[in-house]
Scaffold this active site. Structure first.
Site, PDB file in Angstrom:
ATOM      1  N   ASN A   3      -0.304   8.616   6.262  1.00 14.19           N
ATOM      2  CA  ASN A   3       0.077   7.229   6.404  1.00 14.19           C
ATOM      3  C   ASN A   3       0.784   6.522   5.274  1.00 14.19           C
ATOM      4  O   ASN A   3       1.552   5.611   5.505  1.00 14.19           O
ATOM      5  CB  ASN A   3      -1.150   6.412   6.772  1.00 14.19           C
ATOM      6  CG  ASN A   3      -1.715   6.846   8.093  1.00 14.19           C
ATOM      7  OD1 ASN A   3      -0.978   7.099   9.028  1.00 14.19           O
ATOM      8  ND2 ASN A   3      -3.023   6.950   8.159  1.00 14.19           N
ATOM      9  N   TYR A   4       0.502   6.901   4.081  1.00 17.49           N
ATOM     10  CA  TYR A   4       1.040   6.110   3.006  1.00 17.49           C
ATOM     11  C   TYR A   4       2.048   6.694   2.100  1.00 17.49           C
ATOM     12  O   TYR A   4       2.798   6.013   1.470  1.00 17.49           O
ATOM     13  CB  TYR A   4      -0.082   5.739   2.050  1.00 17.49           C
ATOM     14  CG  TYR A   4      -1.093   4.949   2.679  1.00 17.49           C
ATOM     15  CD1 TYR A   4      -0.717   3.805   3.352  1.00 17.49           C
ATOM     16  CD2 TYR A   4      -2.409   5.325   2.648  1.00 17.49           C
ATOM     17  CE1 TYR A   4      -1.666   3.062   3.960  1.00 17.49           C
ATOM     18  CE2 TYR A   4      -3.344   4.576   3.261  1.00 17.49           C
ATOM     19  CZ  TYR A   4      -2.977   3.444   3.922  1.00 17.49           C
ATOM     20  OH  TYR A   4      -3.902   2.697   4.528  1.00 17.49           O
ATOM     21  N   ILE A   5       1.939   7.990   1.909  1.00 17.99           N
ATOM     22  CA  ILE A   5       2.784   8.574   0.895  1.00 17.99           C
ATOM     23  C   ILE A   5       4.049   9.159   1.484  1.00 17.99           C
ATOM     24  O   ILE A   5       4.002   9.909   2.443  1.00 17.99           O
ATOM     25  CB  ILE A   5       2.007   9.664   0.151  1.00 17.99           C
ATOM     26  CG1 ILE A   5       0.753   9.036  -0.427  1.00 17.99           C
ATOM     27  CG2 ILE A   5       2.870  10.269  -0.924  1.00 17.99           C
ATOM     28  CD1 ILE A   5      -0.073   9.979  -1.238  1.00 17.99           C
ATOM     29  N   ARG A  14       0.840  -1.201   0.000  1.00 19.16           N
ATOM     30  CA  ARG A  14       0.000   0.000   0.000  1.00 19.16           C
ATOM     31  C   ARG A  14       0.869   1.243   0.000  1.00 19.16           C
ATOM     32  O   ARG A  14       0.625   2.191  -0.728  1.00 19.16           O
ATOM     33  CB  ARG A  14      -0.879   0.044   1.252  1.00 19.16           C
ATOM     34  CG  ARG A  14      -1.681  -1.205   1.458  1.00 19.16           C
ATOM     35  CD  ARG A  14      -2.643  -1.018   2.606  1.00 19.16           C
ATOM     36  NE  ARG A  14      -3.919  -0.586   2.086  1.00 19.16           N
ATOM     37  CZ  ARG A  14      -4.836   0.050   2.779  1.00 19.16           C
ATOM     38  NH1 ARG A  14      -4.619   0.370   4.014  1.00 19.16           N
ATOM     39  NH2 ARG A  14      -5.958   0.378   2.229  1.00 19.16           N
TER      40      ARG A  14
END
Length: 776
Positions: free
Chosen positions: A734-736, A599
DNA sequence: ACGGCAACTTAGGATCTGCATC
DNA sequence: GATGCAGATCCTAAGTTGCCGT
């Protein structure tokens, strides 16, 4: 059940990610149908059906007792509380010195401020710059197993879920790590900091306050070379413990039962009060919530009063209490400026005391230092335990983690003692306790998001994702090949990986039925996937179902069909997989690789690509550039499709339409000359429903008004759909990889604060220094 | 090789805030 | 000034993963 959230997001996302994927899945919703069938597969992932939960009551019942029990046990303080040993004096008090709260608000730490007054604190800041050394410097004395021993977690103690409090350690043997740590940091000194402060001696010299205030703000830990072992989170840790919410103060407002006022015992009143605050919320729509609450409520009532007559929920009227709560809220809103200022000041004092920890000589923010207050459990979805009261935590429930030499914070509630004190430097938490509702759940107090410990692990997360970039090709080739393997387990694994990679579905652990029913990849059931013909529509969200159609390649389609074959809808689709197994396999392909890395990787790589695709010109204004940036981001967030806000708008529209229908029917009847009876109805929130007028003209007018409102809402919906920046913050957080955005901003002369809000900037200080040409 | 627990991350609802509007 | 909002922030539920014992 709900499909794991992440997933839904995924779906859309996929489109953007396509680029990278081996098999491009182009598709936009529109196209989908068209595609030829075979190729297409449409797993609908998520159909969600809300399932009713098991009887609520039962869990509740059990719970309670437990709690009680636990309480008693806790009593025993277990553990020697204070290892204080040597010197250490408390910095605690001192630290509080003044400092500015203000600073606090600002990003990093305003720690500086305090410096002035208290010795201790200052030292800290000052340290920051130079101190690093300091921290390490001495440490010597505690030599003994200082931290080392720490490792012992309380673990040993616990054996199963025994409520046993922690006994600290069982001393598990310290693993070697500690050792290592020790040796490395040879010179370490433990909590020097405080000492310095106290002594006021040397350190201060350099610190010299002056500018320090400003500069200190940043402790650039990311510039430190860190050879240190990852598993050692600190060599010295001091903090002031946790804060407990104030005791409940009975208000004496009565419950109406069967039309008569009843004075409740304080404990019951407290519970009723918690319940009352949710009267006008969606929680009331969950029968489980009311059921669980009422069971607990009745129990406490009968415990306090053998002749308790309150036995029927339907006869309870909480409106007086609700009114009281509303009044109080109103009152609060109308506070005078002085009152507000006073409160603010008090809050600052508290933050000053509890909001900071000294980690290896650096002052770092603490996350949630207030332990969870009592209240009703608000589970998401149809949680079987929703509505069960969470009991009030006492110091005995809480175990603190700090340096062996550090002063043990004074227990904030007199007559009580901390549940335990440990010195485990292999973990990052400052305090922990067990959840009273879900005994298996453990709660923690951590350092803030911008602390070194948290930041380091963030960096690690992103570098693992970056690393995946180097292996992704091979991994994809492998699972593509393995999808045809004769071994079913491998075939399932490969197919699951495809899903994880393309749909960003979460791994999907097993769960018991006491939890909310959500699924992730490994726990997908046959019923969740529907392999249909290409004509299926995508993204239909209604009621509790989330429906989504995704195009997959032929092999995946075939495999899914095969795995479904001969199984019941409730059977597991990937019956041979466990998240452990899948992760173990991933780990074999790349160090540190687990399902969730996909993810992070996909989200980051996609943003970078999208940004690269935006044609930027020098003459663009910052505003225009921002539009580009947001558009690039949108490619991903759009994935979310229907989010909560959209869902709300949908509901509004639906309600309006229903109302319209009723009016139309009513109009018809009236025109025919029969005026239907309209019973007194109550809307869900207890307000009286207005009766429909009997005059045709008025009815028509109402209908047209409703039409207007529908149109308005629809418009709003479109607008929102368009902007859809929703959840952008979440992905940013959170992800990038933040460095992607920072590099872009630098390359395009866009001020960072246009891209990252204060929180984000505070969380990613380590990303701010990258160059414009940095690449993920 | 598995299951359970401890530790840690992520998601999303609840709340707060600052600001535009009426 | 009261209201309404949207975004920021807080809070904690609900995930994931590592590790350890069997």
């Amino acid at each position: 059940m709900r499909i794991l959230a992440g997933q839904s997001a995924t779906l859309r996302v996929e489109r953007s990610w396509t680029v990278e994927t081996p098999m491009p899945m182009e598709t936009d919703k529109a196209s989908i149908p068209v595609v030829k069938e075979e190729t297409i597969a449409q797993p609908d992932s998520a159909a969600v059906e809300i399932k009713e939960e098991p009887s609520a009551a039962k869990p509740a019942a059990e719970e309670k007792p437990t709690t009680k029990r636990k309480r008693q046990e806790d009593k025993s303080p277990a553990k020697k509380p204070a290892p204080k040993k040597t010197n250490n004096k408390r910095r605690i008090g001192s630290s509080s010195s003044d400092s500015s709260s203000s600073s606090s608000s600002d990003s990093s730490d305003s720690s500086s401020s305090d410096s002035s007054s208290s010795s201790s604190s200052d030292s800290s800041d000052s340290d920051s710059d130079d101190d690093k050394p300091i921290a390490k410097r001495k440490k010597a004395e505690p030599k003994k197993t200082p931290t080392k021993k720490t490792p012992t977690k309380k673990t040993p103690a616990k054996k199963k879920s025994e409520p046993t409090p922690k006994k600290e350690a069982a001393k598990k043997t310290p693993k070697k790590e500690p050792v290592k740590a020790a040796k490395e940091s040879t010179p370490k000194k433990r909590s020097v900091k405080k000492e310095d402060g106290e002594t006021g001696t040397e350190t201060p010299v350099k610190k010299k306050r002056g500018k320090q205030e400003e500069e200190e703000e940043q402790y650039k830990w990311w510039l430190e070379s860190d050879k240190e072992d990852d598993s050692v989170k600190w060599t010295s840790l001091e903090h002031n413990g946790v804060l407990f919410p104030p005791a409940y103060e009975p208000h004496g407002v009565q419950l109406m039962y069967d039309g008569k006022p009843v004075k409740l015992p304080a404990e019951a009143e407290e519970m009723a009060t918690y319940f009352s605050q949710y009267l006008e919320t969606d929680h009331m729509k969950k029968p489980q919530f009311k059921k669980n609450f009422f069971k607990a409520f009745k129990d406490i009532l009968s415990e306090k009063d053998k002749n308790n007559k309150i036995t029927k929920f339907d006869l309870c009227d909480f409106s007086l209490i609700q009114k009281h709560l509303k009044d109080k809220k109103e009152e609060r809103k109308n506070r005078t400026k002085e009152e507000k200022d006073k409160e603010k000041l008090e809050k600052e004092m508290i933050t000053k005391k509890y909001g900071w920890a000294i980690v290896d000589g650096h002052k770092q923010k603490v996350g949630n230092y207030l332990v969870e207050p009592p209240g009703l459990f608000l589970g998401r979805g149809d949680h079987p335990k929703a509505g069960i009261p969470k009991r009030r935590l006492m110091p005995e429930d809480v175990t603190l983690n700090l340096s062996e030499g550090a002063k043990v914070p004074e227990c904030p509630i007199s007559g009580h003692e901390w549940g335990g004190i440990v010195h485990n430097n292999n973990v990052g938490w400052l305090a922990t306790w067990k959840d009273s509702i879900k005994p298996e759940a453990i709660k923690y107090v951590w350092l803030g998001a911008n602390s070194r410990v948290k930041g380091k692990s963030d960096i690690k997360k992103f570098s693992t994702a970056q690393n995946l970039k180097k292996h992704i090709k091979e991994i994809r080739e492998t699972y593509t090949k393995e999808m045809k393997d004769e071994d079913d387990k491998i075939k399932q694994r490969a197919t699951a990986l495809w899903i994880i990679d393309h749909l960003a579905l979460r791994a999907g652990n097993e769960k018991d039925d006491e939890s909310a029913d959500t699924v992730g990849c490994c726990s997908l059931r046959v019923e969740h996937i529907k392999c249909t013909e290409p004509t299926t529509i995508e993204g239909e969200a209604d009621g509790g179902r989330y429906y989504n159609v995704v195009k997959v390649d032929k092999q995946v389609f075939k495999n899914l069909k095969q795995f479904q074959k001969g199984k019941e809808p409730s059977d597991e689709l990937f019956d041979q997989l466990s998240t452990n197994y899948v992760n173990a396999h991933l780990k074999g392909m790349m160090e540190g690789l687990t399902a969730k890395v996909f993810r992070t990787y996909n989200a980051s790589i996609t943003l970078e690509k999208e940004l690269a695709n935006m044609k930027m010109t020098d003459d663009m204004s910052v505003e225009e550039k921002m539009i580009m940036y947001n558009r690039a981001n949108r490619e991903k967030s759009v994935a979310k499709g229907h989010d909560a806000q959209m869902g709300k708008l949908d509901t509004v529209i639906k309600d309006l339409e229903e109302q319209k229908k009723k009016l139309q029917a009513h109009l018809k009847a009236v025109k025919k000359g029969k005026i239907p009876e309209q019973p007194d109805e109550e809307t869900e929130d207890g307000k009286k429903k207005k009766k429909m007028p009997d005059d045709p003209a008025k009815i028509e007018k109402q209908i047209s008004l409703i039409d207007e409102r529908i149109a308005k809402t629809e418009h709003k919906k479109t607008e929102k759909d368009d902007l859809k920046t929703v959840s952008l913050t979440t992905s940013k957080i959170n992800y990038i990889d933040p460095r992607i955005s920072v590099a872009w901003a630098k390359a395009n002369d866009v001020p960072i604060d246009r891209i990252f809000n204060k929180t984000l900037r505070a969380k990613f200080p380590w990303a701010m220094d990258v160059d414009a040409d940095w690449r993920f």
